[in-house]
Design a protein around this motif. Sequence first.
Motif, mmCIF file in Angstrom:
data_model
loop_
_atom_site.group_PDB
_atom_site.id
_atom_site.type_symbol
_atom_site.label_atom_id
_atom_site.label_comp_id
_atom_site.label_asym_id
_atom_site.label_seq_id
_atom_site.Cartn_x
_atom_site.Cartn_y
_atom_site.Cartn_z
ATOM 1 N N GLY A 96 0.864 -1.157 0.000
ATOM 2 C CA GLY A 96 0.000 0.000 0.000
ATOM 3 C C GLY A 96 0.910 1.218 0.000
ATOM 4 O O GLY A 96 2.135 1.106 -0.103
ATOM 5 N N PHE A 97 0.321 2.398 0.151
ATOM 6 C CA PHE A 97 1.120 3.606 0.045
ATOM 7 C C PHE A 97 0.768 4.595 1.153
ATOM 8 O O PHE A 97 -0.401 4.766 1.499
ATOM 9 N N GLN A 98 1.805 5.220 1.692
ATOM 10 C CA GLN A 98 1.635 6.373 2.563
ATOM 11 C C GLN A 98 2.189 7.570 1.793
ATOM 12 O O GLN A 98 3.387 7.652 1.535
ATOM 13 N N LYS A 99 1.311 8.459 1.395
ATOM 14 C CA LYS A 99 1.733 9.587 0.564
ATOM 15 C C LYS A 99 1.422 10.888 1.291
ATOM 16 O O LYS A 99 0.455 10.987 2.040
ATOM 17 N N PHE A 100 2.258 11.882 1.039
ATOM 18 C CA PHE A 100 2.095 13.127 1.792
ATOM 19 C C PHE A 100 2.698 14.299 1.034
ATOM 20 O O PHE A 100 3.574 14.145 0.175
ATOM 21 N N LEU A 101 2.212 15.467 1.388
ATOM 22 C CA LEU A 101 2.852 16.719 1.022
ATOM 23 C C LEU A 101 3.000 17.519 2.305
ATOM 24 O O LEU A 101 2.057 17.617 3.095
ATOM 25 N N GLY A 102 4.198 18.057 2.518
ATOM 26 C CA GLY A 102 4.460 18.827 3.723
ATOM 27 C C GLY A 102 4.965 20.217 3.399
ATOM 28 O O GLY A 102 5.657 20.423 2.389
ATOM 29 N N GLN A 103 4.611 21.165 4.229
ATOM 30 C CA GLN A 103 5.099 22.537 4.088
ATOM 31 C C GLN A 103 5.711 22.998 5.403
ATOM 32 O O GLN A 103 5.104 22.819 6.472
ATOM 33 N N GLU A 104 6.906 23.573 5.314
ATOM 34 C CA GLU A 104 7.490 24.251 6.462
ATOM 35 C C GLU A 104 7.043 25.702 6.382
ATOM 36 O O GLU A 104 7.354 26.412 5.412
ATOM 37 N N ILE A 105 6.305 26.141 7.395
ATOM 38 C CA ILE A 105 5.576 27.404 7.311
ATOM 39 C C ILE A 105 5.998 28.342 8.432
ATOM 40 O O ILE A 105 5.999 27.966 9.620
ATOM 41 N N GLU A 106 6.359 29.554 8.067
ATOM 42 C CA GLU A 106 6.595 30.613 9.043
ATOM 43 C C GLU A 106 5.267 31.319 9.285
ATOM 44 O O GLU A 106 4.612 31.796 8.353
ATOM 45 N N LEU A 107 4.852 31.346 10.570
ATOM 46 C CA LEU A 107 3.564 31.926 10.922
ATOM 47 C C LEU A 107 3.696 33.391 11.312
ATOM 48 O O LEU A 107 4.786 33.862 11.681
ATOM 49 N N ALA A 108 2.575 34.087 11.261
ATOM 50 C CA ALA A 108 2.565 35.503 11.621
ATOM 51 C C ALA A 108 2.649 35.712 13.129
ATOM 52 O O ALA A 108 3.001 36.802 13.592
ATOM 53 N N ALA A 109 2.356 34.663 13.899
ATOM 54 C CA ALA A 109 2.383 34.751 15.362
ATOM 55 C C ALA A 109 2.736 33.378 15.920
ATOM 56 O O ALA A 109 2.623 32.366 15.219
ATOM 57 N N PRO A 110 3.158 33.302 17.179
ATOM 58 C CA PRO A 110 3.493 31.986 17.758
ATOM 59 C C PRO A 110 2.309 31.028 17.689
ATOM 60 O O PRO A 110 1.159 31.406 17.882
ATOM 61 N N HIS A 111 2.624 29.745 17.454
ATOM 62 C CA HIS A 111 1.580 28.735 17.303
ATOM 63 C C HIS A 111 1.118 28.147 18.626
ATOM 64 O O HIS A 111 0.015 27.611 18.728
ATOM 65 N N GLY A 112 1.951 28.181 19.663
ATOM 66 C CA GLY A 112 1.556 27.697 20.977
ATOM 67 C C GLY A 112 1.718 26.219 21.212
ATOM 68 O O GLY A 112 1.395 25.724 22.303
ATOM 69 N N LEU A 113 2.226 25.462 20.233
ATOM 70 C CA LEU A 113 2.437 24.032 20.425
ATOM 71 C C LEU A 113 3.771 23.779 21.113
ATOM 72 O O LEU A 113 4.779 24.381 20.764
ATOM 73 N N SER A 114 3.777 22.855 22.077
ATOM 74 C CA SER A 114 5.019 22.509 22.769
ATOM 75 C C SER A 114 5.548 21.138 22.353
ATOM 76 O O SER A 114 6.673 20.784 22.694
ATOM 77 N N ARG A 115 4.763 20.383 21.609
ATOM 78 C CA ARG A 115 5.180 19.039 21.180
ATOM 79 C C ARG A 115 4.481 18.695 19.859
ATOM 80 O O ARG A 115 3.463 19.311 19.501
ATOM 81 N N LEU A 173 8.747 23.432 14.945
ATOM 82 C CA LEU A 173 10.197 23.549 14.776
ATOM 83 C C LEU A 173 10.783 24.720 15.557
ATOM 84 O O LEU A 173 11.869 24.607 16.132
ATOM 85 N N THR A 174 10.080 25.824 15.539
ATOM 86 C CA THR A 174 10.424 26.977 16.388
ATOM 87 C C THR A 174 9.114 27.529 16.919
ATOM 88 O O THR A 174 8.038 27.010 16.610
ATOM 89 N N ALA A 175 9.177 28.597 17.686
ATOM 90 C CA ALA A 175 7.966 29.178 18.266
ATOM 91 C C ALA A 175 6.993 29.662 17.199
ATOM 92 O O ALA A 175 5.774 29.720 17.438
ATOM 93 N N THR A 176 7.510 29.993 16.012
ATOM 94 C CA THR A 176 6.639 30.512 14.952
ATOM 95 C C THR A 176 6.724 29.705 13.653
ATOM 96 O O THR A 176 6.191 30.131 12.631
ATOM 97 N N THR A 177 7.370 28.546 13.690
ATOM 98 C CA THR A 177 7.535 27.734 12.482
ATOM 99 C C THR A 177 6.976 26.340 12.707
ATOM 100 O O THR A 177 7.282 25.690 13.702
ATOM 101 N N LEU A 178 6.172 25.876 11.776
ATOM 102 C CA LEU A 178 5.610 24.522 11.805
ATOM 103 C C LEU A 178 5.950 23.780 10.529
ATOM 104 O O LEU A 178 6.012 24.377 9.451
ATOM 105 N N LEU A 179 6.172 22.473 10.652
ATOM 106 C CA LEU A 179 6.129 21.586 9.508
ATOM 107 C C LEU A 179 4.772 20.891 9.555
ATOM 108 O O LEU A 179 4.454 20.203 10.529
ATOM 109 N N VAL A 180 3.961 21.089 8.527
ATOM 110 C CA VAL A 180 2.616 20.515 8.464
ATOM 111 C C VAL A 180 2.546 19.607 7.247
ATOM 112 O O VAL A 180 2.775 20.048 6.117
ATOM 113 N N GLU A 181 2.235 18.323 7.485
ATOM 114 C CA GLU A 181 2.129 17.354 6.399
ATOM 115 C C GLU A 181 0.726 16.771 6.364
ATOM 116 O O GLU A 181 0.210 16.313 7.386
#
Length: 394
Positions: A156-175, A197-205
Motif C-alpha cells: 500500500g502507500f503512505q503519501k504526503f505533502l508537507g510545508q514548512e511554514i513561518e507563521l505571523a504569530a506563535p503557534h503555541g504548540l510545545s510538542r 520547529l520553532t515558536a513561529t515555524t511549523l512543519l505541516v504534512e
Amino acid sequence: MNGVERHDRPIDVAFVGGGLANGLAAYRLARARPELSIRVFEAGEEVGGNHTWSFHAGDLSAAEHDWLAPFVRYRWDAYDVRFPQRRRRIATGYRSVSSEQFRAVIEDELGSRIETQAPVRAVTPTMLTLDDGREISAACVIDGRGHAPSPHLTLGFQKFLGQEIELAAPHGLSRPIIMDATVAQEDGYRFVYVLPLTATTLLVEDTYYADGPALSEDRLRTTIADYLATHGWTAKAVLREERGVLPIALDGDIEAFWADRRGVPATGLAAALFHPTTGYSLPDAVRLADRLAGLTDLSAGAVFAATQAHSVAAWRGRGFFRLLNRLLFFAGVPSRRYEILQHFHRLPDTLIGRFYAAQLSRLDMVRIMTGRPPVPVGNALKVLARHRLTGELA
C-alpha cells in the motif's frame, strides 16, 4: 570521459545514492574504518535531498543514539495523537533529522569523497555506470537509491505533502502532533502531522494511507491551508515543501526480492528496510550502518550476504505488522480506516513505543488484537483467509 575510470587509490566501497541510508552507512564506515577509500555518487545537486526523517526515542539503543546525535536537529519529550473519539499525549521522546543537518554532517565527514549531479544508470556488484558514460570500479558497490517497484512485494502507500511554514504569530504548540485524524477522511486513512520547529515555524504534512500512489499536490496545499485556518494560524511564508510516497508492506516474498538484486548489496528502501506500518526508515538505516561498519570483509559478496541477511531477518520478524496492514487496507470501509489506529491508541505508552520500534512481544500482539474490534469480524476473517501471513510473528 568514457571507459573505466581509474583512481590513484582503488575504491573500497562505492555508494550509489546519497540519501538517508547510504549517507549514514558511509558516515559510519568512514569513522569506523578511516583507512578505507569510500565514494558517494548522488544524482541530485546535494546529498540528503529535501526531507525530514523522524523516529521515536525508544527506536534506538543508547549507543545508536550517541553516534546519531550530530544528525538530530529537533527533540521533544512527548507527542500528541488526535482521533474523533480519542485524544492523548504519549509520554515518549520524539526526534527529527532535517536534510540540512544531515547534509552538513555528511559533507563535513566525507568532503570530496562525495560526487553530486552524478546519476547512475547501471550497477553491478563491483562497477557502476554513470549517465555520462563513465564506468567506475570498486571492490563493493552499495545501492541506496530508494524504493523501486518489485513484483515480489505487495504494497500500500503512505503519501504526503508537507510545508514548512513561518507563521505571523506563535503557534503555541510545545510538542508534535504525530497523527491528527480529526480531519475529513478521504482517499483512505488521512491524518495531519505537525512538528513545531520553532515558536513561529511549523512543519505541516497532509498524509494518506491510500491504495494508489497518485498525489494531488495542489489539493493538498489547499487542505494544509484549511488546517491552518481551522487552528487560527496565519501563514506568513512557506519556507519549503517536501513530498513523498512511502511503501506500506502488505505481503511478499523477500527471498525472491533479493534474488532479483543479482548480487548487488542494498540499503534503506532499496533493501525493503522500513517499518511495515509506519514507513519510518531511519531506525533500520542506523542498524544496518552499524552492521556494515562492523564487517571485516567488505568484498561485494560479503556485503551482499550481510545486507540480504539483515533485510530478510527484519522482514520475517515483522509478519504481524503486515497482518495489521492488511486489516487496515482491506477489512474496513476506507473512510473508517482511522478506527483501527484509534483503537490501537487505547494501549499503554510503553506498548506503543515497542510497536514503533518493531519489538512487540507475543503478549503485546494479543493485546493489540483484543477488545472491541474496529473492523467487522466477518471482513477481518475474509482478509485473513485471502492473504497469507508471511514471516514469523516475533
